[in-house]
Design a protein around this motif. Structure first.
Motif, PDB file in Angstrom:
ATOM      1  N   GLU A  91       6.554  -2.401   2.421  1.00 19.32           N
ATOM      2  CA  GLU A  91       5.466  -1.582   1.863  1.00 19.32           C
ATOM      3  C   GLU A  91       5.090  -0.443   2.809  1.00 19.32           C
ATOM      4  N   GLU A 102       1.368   1.892  -2.317  1.00 21.05           N
ATOM      5  CA  GLU A 102       2.102   1.117  -1.303  1.00 21.05           C
ATOM      6  C   GLU A 102       1.159   0.614  -0.215  1.00 21.05           C
ATOM      7  N   HIS A 113      -0.635  -2.365  -1.493  1.00 21.49           N
ATOM      8  CA  HIS A 113       0.217  -3.558  -1.456  1.00 21.49           C
ATOM      9  C   HIS A 113       0.291  -4.109  -0.031  1.00 21.49           C
ATOM     10  N   ILE A 123       2.348  -7.339  -7.415  1.00 16.63           N
ATOM     11  CA  ILE A 123       3.012  -6.236  -6.712  1.00 16.63           C
ATOM     12  C   ILE A 123       4.299  -5.853  -7.447  1.00 16.63           C
ATOM     13  N   GLU A 130       5.461  -2.230  -8.762  1.00 15.65           N
ATOM     14  CA  GLU A 130       6.702  -1.584  -8.300  1.00 15.65           C
ATOM     15  C   GLU A 130       7.538  -1.132  -9.500  1.00 15.65           C
TER      16      GLU A 130
END
Ligand SMILES: [Fe+2]
Length: 188
Positions: free
Chosen positions: A48, A81, A84, A159, A163
């Motif tokens: 990440e 990101e 995350h 997550i 993504e």
């Protein structure tokens, strides 16, 4: 699209992720092996952070007629990101571990490689390669966790869904941009 970097990176990712997972014993009564979960989560954290850094670079390096809209998109991805990374770090601490933010080890732990990209088309392509790897990587972790650690599994599923959205977003961006035209080059 040149798929060579993708294949190389996937090979590295699969080898390493599977080795990690095989090393950790999962027992019926004790749940997922904590040490392995922490190690795998630290790899996910590095992934990440490296993705955050790459998006941030792309945000600032974007030039040409698409600059404003594409830079905003890269900034939005960087923020995702970072979110995350924070969630993963939080979970590592909840599990009694320590999140590894060592700059020296980030590149080694991250599943996707840090590739800068020479122009806008390359940047988007590299971002897409990295997102695909992150998706692979999340999937591996989710399969490993199974029903052993539902909380970590739910986090990784959240997550993963994001993504997939980011990858979809990049794919649309790629379709919307006519590549290899000089005025679209991000770096002269
Ligand atoms: Fe992410």
């Amino acid at each position: 699209m040149n798929d060579k970097p993708f294949l190389t990176a996937v090979k590295t990712l699969r080898g390493r992720a599977r080795r990690q997972i095989r090393q950790g014993a999962v027992t019926a009564n004790c749940g997922a092996d904590r040490k392995t979960v922490l190690s795998v989560l630290n790899e996910a954290l590095a992934t990440e952070i490296v993705c955050f850094l790459r998006y941030r670079r792309h945000q600032f390096m974007t030039k040409g007629i698409y600059a404003r809209s594409v830079a905003a998109k890269f900034a939005q991805h960087a923020a995702e990101e970072q979110k995350h990374a924070d969630l993963i770090a939080e979970r590592i601490v909840q599990l009694g571990g320590e999140p590894d933010y060592s700059a020296l080890r980030l590149a080694l732990r991250s599943h996707p490689e840090y590739v800068e990209g020479g122009n806008l088309a390359e940047m988007i392509e590299e971002d897409l390669v990295a997102e695909r790897l992150a998706i692979e990587s999340c999937g591996e972790i989710i399969r490993y966790l199974g029903s052993q650690d539902p909380t970590t599994r739910r986090l990784m599923e959240t997550i993963l869904a994001k993504e997939e959205e980011l990858a979809e977003d990049l794919y649309s961006l790629m379709q919307g941009i006519t590549i290899r035209t000089p005025e679209h080059q991000a770096i002269a």
